[in-house]
Write a protein that holds these residues in place. Structure first.
Motif, mmCIF file in Angstrom:
data_model
loop_
_atom_site.group_PDB
_atom_site.id
_atom_site.type_symbol
_atom_site.label_atom_id
_atom_site.label_comp_id
_atom_site.label_asym_id
_atom_site.label_seq_id
_atom_site.Cartn_x
_atom_site.Cartn_y
_atom_site.Cartn_z
ATOM 1 N N ASN A 10 0.888 -1.219 -0.165
ATOM 2 C CA ASN A 10 -0.263 -0.176 -0.003
ATOM 3 C C ASN A 10 0.958 1.292 -0.080
ATOM 4 O O ASN A 10 1.361 1.856 0.866
ATOM 5 C CB ASN A 10 -0.995 0.055 1.259
ATOM 6 C CG ASN A 10 -1.940 0.957 1.156
ATOM 7 O OD1 ASN A 10 -1.977 2.024 0.396
ATOM 8 N ND2 ASN A 10 -3.193 0.673 1.756
ATOM 9 N N LEU A 12 0.127 4.538 -0.980
ATOM 10 C CA LEU A 12 -0.323 5.517 -0.502
ATOM 11 C C LEU A 12 -0.217 5.676 1.444
ATOM 12 O O LEU A 12 -0.019 6.651 1.761
ATOM 13 C CB LEU A 12 -1.885 5.740 -0.870
ATOM 14 C CG LEU A 12 -2.688 6.957 -0.193
ATOM 15 C CD1 LEU A 12 -1.909 8.139 -1.085
ATOM 16 C CD2 LEU A 12 -3.912 6.869 -0.889
ATOM 17 N N ARG A 13 -0.427 4.447 1.713
ATOM 18 C CA ARG A 13 -0.439 4.344 3.181
ATOM 19 C C ARG A 13 1.045 4.607 3.699
ATOM 20 O O ARG A 13 1.339 5.374 4.731
ATOM 21 C CB ARG A 13 -0.977 2.949 3.540
ATOM 22 C CG ARG A 13 -1.133 2.817 5.230
ATOM 23 C CD ARG A 13 -1.475 1.596 5.448
ATOM 24 N NE ARG A 13 -1.512 1.321 6.899
ATOM 25 C CZ ARG A 13 -1.728 0.339 7.694
ATOM 26 N NH1 ARG A 13 -2.310 -1.132 6.773
ATOM 27 N NH2 ARG A 13 -1.920 0.031 8.979
ATOM 28 N N PHE A 14 1.825 4.038 3.054
ATOM 29 C CA PHE A 14 3.364 4.321 3.198
ATOM 30 C C PHE A 14 3.858 5.679 3.321
ATOM 31 O O PHE A 14 4.410 6.319 4.288
ATOM 32 C CB PHE A 14 4.118 3.591 2.557
ATOM 33 C CG PHE A 14 5.639 3.659 2.363
ATOM 34 C CD1 PHE A 14 6.470 3.119 3.661
ATOM 35 C CD2 PHE A 14 6.273 4.731 1.717
ATOM 36 C CE1 PHE A 14 7.770 3.577 3.782
ATOM 37 C CE2 PHE A 14 7.813 4.728 1.907
ATOM 38 C CZ PHE A 14 8.419 4.297 2.745
ATOM 39 N N ASN A 16 1.689 8.429 3.529
ATOM 40 C CA ASN A 16 1.223 8.985 4.683
ATOM 41 C C ASN A 16 1.930 8.777 5.855
ATOM 42 O O ASN A 16 2.017 9.728 6.696
ATOM 43 C CB ASN A 16 -0.435 8.638 4.966
ATOM 44 C CG ASN A 16 -1.122 9.174 3.658
ATOM 45 O OD1 ASN A 16 -0.942 10.025 3.024
ATOM 46 N ND2 ASN A 16 -2.326 8.291 3.284
ATOM 47 N N GLY A 17 2.329 7.609 6.165
ATOM 48 C CA GLY A 17 3.082 7.386 7.290
ATOM 49 C C GLY A 17 4.369 8.095 7.439
ATOM 50 O O GLY A 17 4.639 8.433 8.429
ATOM 51 N N CYS A 18 4.937 8.600 6.111
ATOM 52 C CA CYS A 18 6.109 9.029 6.167
ATOM 53 C C CYS A 18 5.860 10.325 6.522
ATOM 54 O O CYS A 18 6.731 11.240 7.111
ATOM 55 C CB CYS A 18 6.865 8.918 4.653
ATOM 56 S SG CYS A 18 7.608 7.468 4.334
ATOM 57 N N LYS A 20 3.557 11.567 8.310
ATOM 58 C CA LYS A 20 3.439 11.603 9.905
ATOM 59 C C LYS A 20 4.561 11.416 10.577
ATOM 60 O O LYS A 20 4.802 12.125 11.653
ATOM 61 C CB LYS A 20 2.474 10.488 10.048
ATOM 62 C CG LYS A 20 1.886 10.587 11.709
ATOM 63 C CD LYS A 20 0.975 9.477 11.994
ATOM 64 C CE LYS A 20 0.533 9.463 13.405
ATOM 65 N NZ LYS A 20 -0.449 8.460 13.602
ATOM 66 N N GLU A 53 5.365 -2.030 9.285
ATOM 67 C CA GLU A 53 4.170 -1.662 9.933
ATOM 68 C C GLU A 53 2.925 -1.820 9.120
ATOM 69 O O GLU A 53 1.797 -1.843 9.262
ATOM 70 C CB GLU A 53 4.423 -0.453 10.745
ATOM 71 C CG GLU A 53 5.065 -0.421 11.929
ATOM 72 C CD GLU A 53 5.349 1.017 12.642
ATOM 73 O OE1 GLU A 53 4.657 2.002 12.029
ATOM 74 O OE2 GLU A 53 6.116 1.048 13.523
ATOM 75 N N THR A 54 3.192 -1.045 8.013
ATOM 76 C CA THR A 54 2.087 -1.048 6.724
ATOM 77 C C THR A 54 1.968 -2.457 6.001
ATOM 78 O O THR A 54 1.225 -2.490 5.307
ATOM 79 C CB THR A 54 2.476 0.180 6.145
ATOM 80 O OG1 THR A 54 3.446 -0.248 5.364
ATOM 81 C CG2 THR A 54 2.303 1.524 6.728
#
Length: 389
Positions: A10, A12-14, A16-18, A20, A53-54
């Motif tokens: 994923n 996009l999720r990665f 967004n995590g970066c 954050k 984590e993702t």
């Protein structure tokens, strides 16, 4: 340093995590499989943890920038350092004597020259800047009379000893006044006087040290004259020699075990290429293999030593065994000392004394018994008791 990474999962999720976590992402490219982007090296470990984590997997595709070039250079630094190190080591090794050659030695044994040179400090492994080459050459020249010229030269790690032998010294007739006396007791069977005056005749029996040819003669006008007495005196000499052997002997018994050990020869020392082992008595002999690269012999070598293990056991010889060994020793002694004599008879007497076996042999041998004694030394011996300090 920046890394080009690919995150499979994923994307996009990665990303967004970066955002954050404060991980800087440069030029991200999203796809169905995930995302490709560039991140800084200091953020790589956190990006890996975030990818786990993702539920994604992170792989590094390449690195760039100045840091990347320095990293590549560090990997290739060995290509520069090792040749420089080896070259420096070879140049430093030229400061030591690894080979010593002798040129021009004909009748003089090479081993004698090398031994004499070692007395002056010239030996394999010596640090050449500390060696006095002129002193080594002078020592060889003064120690070996038959050497007329000597020079010690250095060629890299090789030391050459140049020798020139002198012309053979012609024999000089002795002119020291002396008498001829008997070296052994015996009956004279032949006499030939070339100088001096005979005081005994063939057929006479003489004792040990008895005068045979006198170097003191009288001229026609009555004057005393001292000459160098000489001549040939053959007699049937009678003498004895005693051989002894302890009955308690220490014998070496091979165990049948063998081993091969290797040593590195460097800087005049032997460096063992094996772990030390305790116990056992060993006899070793081996050979040296120089290390060469093409036609160039390096100043190093390998010594391969072949060993045979043995034990020591104390053995008490019987009288017969001891007597047999004594007779072997007597035969060797006769071969060395009575080569020019004709043994007419020999009488053996064996006797045990404590833990020692003795063999006494009485000889009668036809041999030369003449012995030169200086007249001056004889006169000094006679006068010495009356001297005062």
């Amino acid at each position: 340093m920046f890394f080009l990474i690919r995150v499979n999962g994923n994307g996009l999720r990665f990303l967004n995590g970066c955002a954050k976590e404060g991980i800087g992402v440069i030029a991200p490219v999203l796809s169905e499989q995930g995302v490709c982007c560039r991140i800084r090296r200091i953020d790589l470990s956190r990006a890996r943890a975030l990818a786990r984590e993702t539920g994604a997997s992170l792989s590094v595709l390449e690195s760039d920038g100045i840091s990347r070039n320095l990293h590549r250079l560090r990997k290739r630094l060995g290509l520069i350092v090792w040749p420089v190190f080896v070259t420096g080591l070879l140049l430093f090794s030229q400061c030591f004597a690894w080979t010593i050659t002798v040129n021009g030695s004909g009748s003089i044994p090479e081993s004698l020259i090398l031994h004499t040179a070692e007395e002056a400090g010239l030996k394999k492994g010596i640090f050449l800047p500390s060696l006095d080459f002129a002193r080594a050459a002078d020592h060889i020249l003064s120690s070996i009379p038959s050497v007329a010229y000597c020079a010690v030269n250095r060629i890299g790690a090789t030391v050459e000893i140049e020798i020139k032998e002198g012309d053979p010294i012609p024999p000089i007739l002795p002119d020291t006044p002396c008498n001829i006396t008997a070296a052994e007791t015996g009956r004279i069977v032949y006499m030939e006087v070339t100088s001096g005056e005979a005081v005994v005749s063939p057929g006479d029996t003489v004792g040990k040290d008895q005068l045979i040819i006198s170097g003191v003669t009288e001229t026609a006008d009555g004057r005393t004259q001292y000459t160098h007495a000489s001549g040939k005196i053959i007699a049937d000499a009678r003498f004895s020699h005693t051989f002894t052997l302890p009955l308690r002997q220490t014998e070496e018994i091979p165990t049948g075990k063998t081993r091969t050990r290797r040593y590195l020869l460097a800087f005049g020392r032997e460096i063992p290429l094996f772990l030390p082992q305790k116990g056992g008595l060993w006899k070793e002999n081996g050979e040296i293999f120089p290390i060469s690269v093409g036609k160039i012999t390096l100043p190093f070598g390998i010594r391969v030593a072949y060993g045979e293990e043995y034990t020591e056991a104390e053995q008490l010889l019987s009288e017969d065994e001891a007597l047999s060994r004594l007779k072997e020793g007597a035969s060797a002694w006769e071969l060395e000392n009575l080569t020019e004599a004709e043994i007419l008879s020999r009488e053996e007497t064996a006797e045990k004394s404590g833990e020692t076996m003795e063999l006494m042999i009485r000889y009668t041998a036809r041999m030369e018994i003449g012995k030169s004694i200086s007249i001056l030394s004889e006169e000094a011996d006679e006068k010495e008791p009356g001297l005062s300090n």
